[in-house]
Design a protein around this motif. Structure first.
Motif, PDB file in Angstrom:
ATOM      1  N   TRP A   1      29.307   8.077  -8.198  1.00 18.32           N
ATOM      2  CA  TRP A   1      28.718   7.688  -9.465  1.00 18.32           C
ATOM      3  C   TRP A   1      27.975   8.848 -10.119  1.00 18.32           C
ATOM      4  O   TRP A   1      27.572   9.802  -9.456  1.00 18.32           O
ATOM      5  CB  TRP A   1      27.733   6.518  -9.257  1.00 18.32           C
ATOM      6  N   TYR A   2      27.779   8.733 -11.419  1.00 25.64           N
ATOM      7  CA  TYR A   2      26.872   9.657 -12.098  1.00 25.64           C
ATOM      8  C   TYR A   2      25.450   9.408 -11.596  1.00 25.64           C
ATOM      9  O   TYR A   2      25.134   8.335 -11.054  1.00 25.64           O
ATOM     10  CB  TYR A   2      26.927   9.443 -13.616  1.00 25.64           C
ATOM     11  N   SER A   3      24.583  10.404 -11.786  1.00 28.74           N
ATOM     12  CA  SER A   3      23.214  10.285 -11.274  1.00 28.74           C
ATOM     13  C   SER A   3      22.231  10.931 -12.251  1.00 28.74           C
ATOM     14  O   SER A   3      22.625  11.591 -13.215  1.00 28.74           O
ATOM     15  CB  SER A   3      23.102  10.976  -9.904  1.00 28.74           C
ATOM     16  N   ASN A   4      20.958  10.727 -11.969  1.00 28.74           N
ATOM     17  CA  ASN A   4      19.898  11.346 -12.778  1.00 28.74           C
ATOM     18  C   ASN A   4      19.476  12.675 -12.174  1.00 28.74           C
ATOM     19  O   ASN A   4      18.289  12.987 -12.080  1.00 28.74           O
ATOM     20  CB  ASN A   4      18.698  10.398 -12.896  1.00 28.74           C
TER      21      ASN A   4
ATOM     22  N   ARG B   1      19.926  27.429  -5.842  1.00 30.56           N
ATOM     23  CA  ARG B   1      19.528  26.028  -5.951  1.00 30.56           C
ATOM     24  C   ARG B   1      20.477  25.102  -5.188  1.00 30.56           C
ATOM     25  O   ARG B   1      21.641  25.421  -4.944  1.00 30.56           O
ATOM     26  CB  ARG B   1      19.449  25.606  -7.414  1.00 30.56           C
ATOM     27  N   ILE B   2      19.971  23.953  -4.843  1.00 37.39           N
ATOM     28  CA  ILE B   2      20.758  22.966  -4.102  1.00 37.39           C
ATOM     29  C   ILE B   2      21.502  22.049  -5.066  1.00 37.39           C
ATOM     30  O   ILE B   2      21.132  21.901  -6.224  1.00 37.39           O
ATOM     31  CB  ILE B   2      19.857  22.135  -3.160  1.00 37.39           C
ATOM     32  N   ASP B   3      22.561  21.419  -4.554  1.00 34.58           N
ATOM     33  CA  ASP B   3      23.367  20.531  -5.385  1.00 34.58           C
ATOM     34  C   ASP B   3      22.928  19.084  -5.211  1.00 34.58           C
ATOM     35  O   ASP B   3      21.979  18.774  -4.477  1.00 34.58           O
ATOM     36  CB  ASP B   3      24.856  20.695  -5.063  1.00 34.58           C
ATOM     37  N   LYS B   4      23.628  18.176  -5.877  1.00 36.29           N
ATOM     38  CA  LYS B   4      23.229  16.766  -5.863  1.00 36.29           C
ATOM     39  C   LYS B   4      23.375  16.138  -4.481  1.00 36.29           C
ATOM     40  O   LYS B   4      22.619  15.224  -4.131  1.00 36.29           O
ATOM     41  CB  LYS B   4      24.048  15.978  -6.880  1.00 36.29           C
ATOM     42  N   PHE B   5      24.333  16.629  -3.681  1.00 39.05           N
ATOM     43  CA  PHE B   5      24.520  16.044  -2.351  1.00 39.05           C
ATOM     44  C   PHE B   5      23.359  16.396  -1.427  1.00 39.05           C
ATOM     45  O   PHE B   5      22.868  15.555  -0.676  1.00 39.05           O
ATOM     46  CB  PHE B   5      25.853  16.515  -1.760  1.00 39.05           C
ATOM     47  N   THR B   6      22.914  17.646  -1.474  1.00 40.24           N
ATOM     48  CA  THR B   6      21.760  18.046  -0.668  1.00 40.24           C
ATOM     49  C   THR B   6      20.516  17.284  -1.099  1.00 40.24           C
ATOM     50  O   THR B   6      19.734  16.823  -0.260  1.00 40.24           O
ATOM     51  CB  THR B   6      21.522  19.561  -0.787  1.00 40.24           C
TER      52      THR B   6
END
Length: 483
Positions: free
Chosen positions: A116-119, A327-332
């Motif tokens: 899904w999309y996220s904030n 920088r870290i990604d959305k999964f991290t």
């Protein structure tokens, strides 16, 4: 030479190999591009072997035998390179096997982040762009007592950006006994050089005094650095300067004190028979200005480099352009937030974070798992291999607590049907590879790192390797569990 040339001419062409494979339906799912690539590699390997005086018997046993070997090679080439393994080594945070396992709640969060999309960088209150770090900074500060925090992609990156921000073109004083090298030839002096900071070594390998730091401080000094020796120990006639002493000296000269804590731990592990490892909270309380540590070691989370400490320094680091590259990604972020949330209740953290749960698992529980494995092996009718429960030891791993071990239980296998090395190799060659360790002329599968639902995989693998057949009794393999 003539015989080799004859065999070289006997190697079929790629088109001929493709034609031979058309009747093998088990290859239908493999794209033509992959088949062609695998065939070319296979034929090239045969040529190289022949030129190296390998007789290549598969060329002299007929078309059917050659094609059978080719089919196996093509199937093998199509397997994903990154795959699951069963860790029976007894090393909990195994660097070569992915370090810490993640809690199920974290796995679910990762699935949501992927689907899904996220904030990620969207402020739901204002409807404007937000900061990705806001998802975890408050949690880190709540748990550790730090004023501010930042997360980058690993601890090496954390050390790099901290030094580049606070001490570029300046001297950084560090004890000679703390100039560590960890896995992958990562060395503190080399990272310091890349950051633009100049290393100043003080003290001796085994003894460093506060006066050593005092003498080295001058107008070019940018910071005092302390590196926690989490992956080795110096014992005997030793001396280290305490955090409190170093902080007082640094503040006296308006210099930041930085500590690379390495593994980083939020809980005290003494209760499980391990020596005391300084917790992040203790280091924060000692007054250290900036602290860095890993997210995927004793913390039990995803790969990440966590930076925390005094707000004035953390804000400078956040503004460093390197932060964009590291920088870290959305999964991290998703994984780290879910793990950090568990630390708000220590009891829940020990129950749900696999790294902590494996460290805390009592010996009685491990013995029970071993007996379940033994009972299933007996029920399978296994022959050609002797097995028994033995006392064992496990390691925390991940560069942490190098001299310490955890009492454990293992199932020890002594194969009669083949050599021990071949037995270990065949376990590694399974569709889901099983990794043990050879010790005292036996192969040990340590129960501290075996999950309950992996016992059936171990039993099935041992049975099929020793019997030479693939067993289809799903009822047997599917119902192996503790009562």
């Amino acid at each position: 030479m003539q015989d080799i040339n004859t065999k070289l001419r006997a190697i079929p062409k790629v088109d001929e190999c493709l034609r031979r494979l058309e009747s093998h339906s088990q290859l239908d799912h493999i794209p033509l591009m992959q088949k062609t690539y695998a065939i070319r590699n296979y034929l090239q390997s045969l040529r190289q072997r022949l030129l190296a005086d390998d007789p290549c018997p598969e060329l002299g046993k007929g078309e059917a035998h050659f094609t059978q070997g080719l089919v196996g090679y093509v199937l093998s080439s199509d397997k994903p390179r990154f795959q699951r393994v069963v860790n029976g080594s007894g090393v909990i945070i195994h660097t070569n096997m992915g370090r810490s396992l993640l809690p199920q709640i974290t796995v679910d969060m990762l699935a949501n982040a992927a689907k899904w999309y996220s904030n990620l960088e969207f402020d739901l209150k204002t409807g404007k762009r937000g900061s990705r770090y806001s998802h975890v900074e408050d949690l880190i500060c709540l748990i550790t007592g730090a004023e501010a925090a930042l997360v980058v992609n690993n601890n090496a990156a954390a050390v790099l950006i901290v030094l580049e921000t606070l001490a570029k073109q300046r001297e950084v004083i560090v004890s000679r006994g703390q100039l560590v090298e960890i896995g992958g030839s990562f060395r503190i002096p080399e990272v310091m050089e890349r950051s633009g900071a100049k290393l100043v070594e003080v003290g001796a390998t085994n003894r460093t005094h506060l006066r050593d730091y005092e003498i080295a401080i001058n107008e070019r000094t940018g910071a005092l650095l302390r590196v926690h020796c989490s992956n080795y120990r110096i014992v005997g006639f030793t001396k280290e300067v305490s955090n409190e002493e170093l902080v007082a000296l640094g503040h006296q000269h308006s210099l930041p004190v930085i500590e690379d804590l390495g593994s980083g731990c939020f809980v005290d592990l003494k209760q499980f028979g391990l020596e005391h490892e300084p917790t992040v909270q203790e280091v924060v309380k000692s007054g250290v200005d900036v602290i860095t540590f890993s997210g995927d070691k004793l913390l039990g989370g995803p790969q990440a480099g966590i930076i925390l400490g005094k707000k004035t320094y953390i804000e400078k680091i956040k503004r460093n352009p390197l932060n964009r590259a590291l920088r870290i990604d959305k999964f991290t972020l998703a994984a780290l937030e879910s793990v950090l949330r568990l630390y708000r209740d220590e009891e829940r953290a020990f129950q749900l974070i696999p790294t902590l749960a494996m460290i805390a698992d009592p010996l009685e529980s491990l013995a029970s798992k071993a007996e379940v494995c033994i009972a299933a092996l007996k029920q399978s009718g296994l022959s050609g291999c002797r097995f028994q429960v033995v006392d064992s030891y496990a390691r925390v791993g991940g560069g942490a607590m190098p001299e310490q071990s955890l009492a454990s239980k293992a199932v020890a296998f002594t194969p009669d049907c083949m050599g021990l090395v071949e037995f270990e190799k065949q376990l590694r060659g399974r569709a889901i590879p099983i990794i043990g360790r050879i010790e005292n002329r036996q192969l040990l599968i340590d129960m501290r790192t075996i999950q309950e639902d992996e016992i059936s995989l171990v039993v099935q693998a041992i049975f099929e390797i020793c019997s030479g057949v693939v067993n289809e009794r799903e009822g047997l393999w599917g119902n192996i569990k503790r009562v």
